[in-house]
Motif scaffolding. Structure first.
Motif, PDB file in Angstrom:
ATOM      1  N   TRP A 152       0.854  -1.204   0.000  1.00 58.41           N
ATOM      2  CA  TRP A 152       0.000   0.000   0.000  1.00 58.41           C
ATOM      3  C   TRP A 152       0.883   1.245   0.000  1.00 58.41           C
ATOM      4  O   TRP A 152       0.671   2.171  -0.785  1.00 58.41           O
ATOM      5  CB  TRP A 152      -0.867   0.052   1.251  1.00 58.41           C
ATOM      6  CG  TRP A 152      -1.845  -1.048   1.453  1.00 58.41           C
ATOM      7  CD1 TRP A 152      -2.157  -2.062   0.586  1.00 58.41           C
ATOM      8  CD2 TRP A 152      -2.651  -1.261   2.620  1.00 58.41           C
ATOM      9  NE1 TRP A 152      -3.096  -2.891   1.147  1.00 58.41           N
ATOM     10  CE2 TRP A 152      -3.414  -2.424   2.388  1.00 58.41           C
ATOM     11  CE3 TRP A 152      -2.784  -0.598   3.842  1.00 58.41           C
ATOM     12  CZ2 TRP A 152      -4.312  -2.923   3.329  1.00 58.41           C
ATOM     13  CZ3 TRP A 152      -3.670  -1.082   4.781  1.00 58.41           C
ATOM     14  CH2 TRP A 152      -4.438  -2.239   4.521  1.00 58.41           C
ATOM     15  N   ARG A 153       1.871   1.245   0.884  1.00 51.65           N
ATOM     16  CA  ARG A 153       2.731   2.409   1.036  1.00 51.65           C
ATOM     17  C   ARG A 153       3.492   2.703  -0.252  1.00 51.65           C
ATOM     18  O   ARG A 153       3.620   3.863  -0.675  1.00 51.65           O
ATOM     19  CB  ARG A 153       3.705   2.171   2.196  1.00 51.65           C
ATOM     20  CG  ARG A 153       4.175   3.435   2.898  1.00 51.65           C
ATOM     21  CD  ARG A 153       5.369   4.076   2.251  1.00 51.65           C
ATOM     22  NE  ARG A 153       6.541   3.235   2.259  1.00 51.65           N
ATOM     23  CZ  ARG A 153       7.664   3.529   1.657  1.00 51.65           C
ATOM     24  NH1 ARG A 153       7.772   4.645   0.964  1.00 51.65           N
ATOM     25  NH2 ARG A 153       8.703   2.709   1.689  1.00 51.65           N
ATOM     26  N   HIS A 154       3.962   1.658  -0.900  1.00 53.06           N
ATOM     27  CA  HIS A 154       4.731   1.848  -2.134  1.00 53.06           C
ATOM     28  C   HIS A 154       3.862   2.431  -3.245  1.00 53.06           C
ATOM     29  O   HIS A 154       4.335   3.237  -4.059  1.00 53.06           O
ATOM     30  CB  HIS A 154       5.348   0.522  -2.577  1.00 53.06           C
ATOM     31  CG  HIS A 154       6.328  -0.031  -1.584  1.00 53.06           C
ATOM     32  ND1 HIS A 154       6.824  -1.313  -1.645  1.00 53.06           N
ATOM     33  CD2 HIS A 154       6.909   0.545  -0.482  1.00 53.06           C
ATOM     34  CE1 HIS A 154       7.653  -1.517  -0.626  1.00 53.06           C
ATOM     35  NE2 HIS A 154       7.710  -0.407   0.080  1.00 53.06           N
ATOM     36  N   GLU A 155       2.597   2.037  -3.280  1.00 51.77           N
ATOM     37  CA  GLU A 155       1.692   2.610  -4.292  1.00 51.77           C
ATOM     38  C   GLU A 155       1.452   4.095  -4.024  1.00 51.77           C
ATOM     39  O   GLU A 155       1.422   4.902  -4.945  1.00 51.77           O
ATOM     40  CB  GLU A 155       0.365   1.851  -4.316  1.00 51.77           C
ATOM     41  CG  GLU A 155       0.402   0.579  -5.138  1.00 51.77           C
ATOM     42  CD  GLU A 155       0.830   0.854  -6.572  1.00 51.77           C
ATOM     43  OE1 GLU A 155       0.096   1.545  -7.301  1.00 51.77           O
ATOM     44  OE2 GLU A 155       1.929   0.394  -6.961  1.00 51.77           O
ATOM     45  N   PHE A 156       1.271   4.447  -2.764  1.00 52.81           N
ATOM     46  CA  PHE A 156       1.147   5.872  -2.439  1.00 52.81           C
ATOM     47  C   PHE A 156       2.415   6.615  -2.849  1.00 52.81           C
ATOM     48  O   PHE A 156       2.350   7.734  -3.367  1.00 52.81           O
ATOM     49  CB  PHE A 156       0.899   6.067  -0.938  1.00 52.81           C
ATOM     50  CG  PHE A 156      -0.502   5.739  -0.485  1.00 52.81           C
ATOM     51  CD1 PHE A 156      -1.603   6.282  -1.134  1.00 52.81           C
ATOM     52  CD2 PHE A 156      -0.724   4.905   0.606  1.00 52.81           C
ATOM     53  CE1 PHE A 156      -2.904   5.992  -0.710  1.00 52.81           C
ATOM     54  CE2 PHE A 156      -2.011   4.609   1.029  1.00 52.81           C
ATOM     55  CZ  PHE A 156      -3.100   5.150   0.371  1.00 52.81           C
ATOM     56  N   HIS A 157       3.559   5.984  -2.605  1.00 55.59           N
ATOM     57  CA  HIS A 157       4.824   6.645  -2.924  1.00 55.59           C
ATOM     58  C   HIS A 157       4.986   6.854  -4.425  1.00 55.59           C
ATOM     59  O   HIS A 157       5.542   7.866  -4.868  1.00 55.59           O
ATOM     60  CB  HIS A 157       6.003   5.827  -2.380  1.00 55.59           C
ATOM     61  CG  HIS A 157       7.301   6.578  -2.357  1.00 55.59           C
ATOM     62  ND1 HIS A 157       7.723   7.301  -1.272  1.00 55.59           N
ATOM     63  CD2 HIS A 157       8.259   6.750  -3.306  1.00 55.59           C
ATOM     64  CE1 HIS A 157       8.882   7.874  -1.540  1.00 55.59           C
ATOM     65  NE2 HIS A 157       9.236   7.549  -2.773  1.00 55.59           N
ATOM     66  N   ARG A 158       4.506   5.913  -5.214  1.00 53.70           N
ATOM     67  CA  ARG A 158       4.617   6.023  -6.680  1.00 53.70           C
ATOM     68  C   ARG A 158       3.773   7.155  -7.242  1.00 53.70           C
ATOM     69  O   ARG A 158       4.057   7.681  -8.317  1.00 53.70           O
ATOM     70  CB  ARG A 158       4.165   4.714  -7.346  1.00 53.70           C
ATOM     71  CG  ARG A 158       5.146   3.569  -7.255  1.00 53.70           C
ATOM     72  CD  ARG A 158       4.709   2.415  -8.141  1.00 53.70           C
ATOM     73  NE  ARG A 158       5.600   1.287  -8.018  1.00 53.70           N
ATOM     74  CZ  ARG A 158       5.385   0.222  -7.235  1.00 53.70           C
ATOM     75  NH1 ARG A 158       4.271   0.166  -6.512  1.00 53.70           N
ATOM     76  NH2 ARG A 158       6.261  -0.756  -7.176  1.00 53.70           N
ATOM     77  N   HIS A 159       2.706   7.516  -6.517  1.00 55.17           N
ATOM     78  CA  HIS A 159       1.737   8.467  -7.062  1.00 55.17           C
ATOM     79  C   HIS A 159       1.562   9.673  -6.130  1.00 55.17           C
ATOM     80  O   HIS A 159       0.455   9.936  -5.644  1.00 55.17           O
ATOM     81  CB  HIS A 159       0.400   7.770  -7.278  1.00 55.17           C
ATOM     82  CG  HIS A 159       0.481   6.568  -8.171  1.00 55.17           C
ATOM     83  ND1 HIS A 159       0.622   6.655  -9.533  1.00 55.17           N
ATOM     84  CD2 HIS A 159       0.463   5.236  -7.871  1.00 55.17           C
ATOM     85  CE1 HIS A 159       0.680   5.444 -10.053  1.00 55.17           C
ATOM     86  NE2 HIS A 159       0.585   4.563  -9.070  1.00 55.17           N
ATOM     87  N   PRO A 160       2.617  10.444  -5.872  1.00 56.12           N
ATOM     88  CA  PRO A 160       2.501  11.592  -4.966  1.00 56.12           C
ATOM     89  C   PRO A 160       1.664  12.711  -5.581  1.00 56.12           C
ATOM     90  O   PRO A 160       1.707  12.952  -6.783  1.00 56.12           O
ATOM     91  CB  PRO A 160       3.967  12.027  -4.793  1.00 56.12           C
ATOM     92  CG  PRO A 160       4.614  11.629  -6.085  1.00 56.12           C
ATOM     93  CD  PRO A 160       3.954  10.341  -6.488  1.00 56.12           C
TER      94      PRO A 160
END
Length: 389
Positions: A17-25
């Protein structure tokens, strides 16, 4: 199985989840994709969801199964920073010039993980309000949510905030009584003079000279107007003027920010910046227009709620790993406006990323996934403790 153990069994999923948020700031008050993902997850767990609170904010509500009681709010920020990412992680930002350089991707993930757990374990009395706030990084997101009736629509008795912090050892927690983070203003000083050919400076009213003198003079305010034991900072962070080597321009602009730990000190800084700017401008034959944009008030943590927050953290990480911080942080947080309306407390969760001393707002920063379950467990524990039947 403890709350932390149960949450740790899902840590790999939380990291995804965190990595997906990080990919799409997304920047402040532009978190359309981000808030959509947050809302979708909350709805999937049977949580009541209200979207577009303060433009892009999301609020979730979980009612306990043991009847009415107090209402506890847990808050996470959602926005990213306007800066390019220079790290090499696989989940590097796909939005050019934007990155999660402050860990808000991790903050959202920790509160989402806690939300999922609490939605499945409603053996408490009262209500939990989950606040996913936009625009913490200077965009006024907390005030936007409050203008949109946040606490009128979702009345709360207490509110808690949490931030990852690289100065705290990994997995440890620090709280404070009273002043926890600094108040902050942005300031802009617009200087207007008279341009001329660079070979004839006597025909000009030079705003570049005024700007240069002003940058130096502003540094004397804290050292000569503020008591030595009263922390205060004035930082000039930008100067914009001119476009040619041989032209004295007509205008110049200076910008920066202040930090302070009392309303009186903040007001004194505003007064002196205005006076110094106007008088230096007069001495150079130019005019000065000074503008202030309040970004955060002094973040004050309620002592009783800080004690409760620290007790909850100690249940999760152990007595030796949770304590009171000796000093407040000079950084600022607009959680301060929320805790002016509702009694609140704030804590710092230690983490290093990428697992080695990278400060927040660093182009190589990445949230420390090792503490995702720890933060989520602290959220669960403070909520359940405060809503115990």
């Amino acid at each position: 199985m403890s709350v932390l153990e149960e949450l740790r069994s899902h840590e790999a999923e939380y990291a995804k989840w965190r990595h997906e948020f990080h990919r799409h700031p997304e920047l402040g008050l532009e978190e359309v994709w981000t808030s959509g993902v947050v809302a979708e997850k909350l709805k999937g767990w049977g949580i009541e969801v209200t979207e577009h609170v303060g433009r892009t904010g999301v609020v979730g509500v979980i009612h306990g199964n043991l009847g009415p009681g107090r209402t506890i709010a847990l808050r996470s920020d959602m926005d990213a920073l306007s800066m390019p990412e220079e790290g090499s992680c696989e989940w590097k930002s796909q939005n050019q010039g934007k990155m999660h350089g402050c860990g808000h991707d991790g903050h959202m993930t920790m509160l989402l993980a806690a939300s999922e757990y609490l939605s499945q374990h409603r053996d408490f009395k009262g209500t939990i309000v989950l606040i996913f706030q936009p625009g913490e990084e200077g965009a006024g997101g907390a005030l936007e949510m409050m203008k949109d009736g946040l606490f009128k629509r979702f009345p709360c008795d207490e509110i808690y905030g949490m931030h990852n912090w690289t100065d705290v050892p990994v997995g440890q927690v620090r709280c404070r009584h009273g002043a926890t983070m600094a108040g902050q203003d942005f300031f802009s000083i617009h200087l207007k003079g008279k341009g001329s050919h660079a070979s004839a400076p006597h025909l000009s009213a030079d705003p570049v000279l005024a700007a240069s003198l002003l940058v130096t003079a502003l540094q004397q305010i804290a050292s000569r107007n503020i008591a030595p034991l009263d922390p205060a900072v004035i930082s000039v962070t930008k100067i914009h003027t001119g476009s040619a080597f041989n032209v004295i321009p007509e205008t110049a602009e200076i910008g920066g920010c202040t930090r302070f730990f009392s309303n009186e000190t903040g007001e004194l800084l505003r007064k002196r910046i205005r006076e110094v700017a106007e008088h230096i401008a007069i001495s150079c034959g130019v005019s000065a227009k000074v503008e202030f944009d309040p970004i955060a008030a002094v973040l004050m943590s309620d002592p009783k709620l800080s004690d409760a927050f620290l007790a909850a953290a100690r249940e999760v990480v152990g007595d030796a790993n949770a304590d009171f911080a000796e000093l407040p942080q000079m950084a600022s947080e607009d959680f301060s406006y929320l805790s002016q309306e509702v009694p609140g407390a704030y804590c710092f969760l230690g983490g290093q990323a990428p697992y080695g001393a990278k400060n927040l707002h660093n182009p190589c920063f990445d949230f420390d996934d090792r503490v995702l379950a720890v933060g989520a467990a602290i959220w669960v524990t403070i909520a359940r403790n405060r809503l115990a039947a």
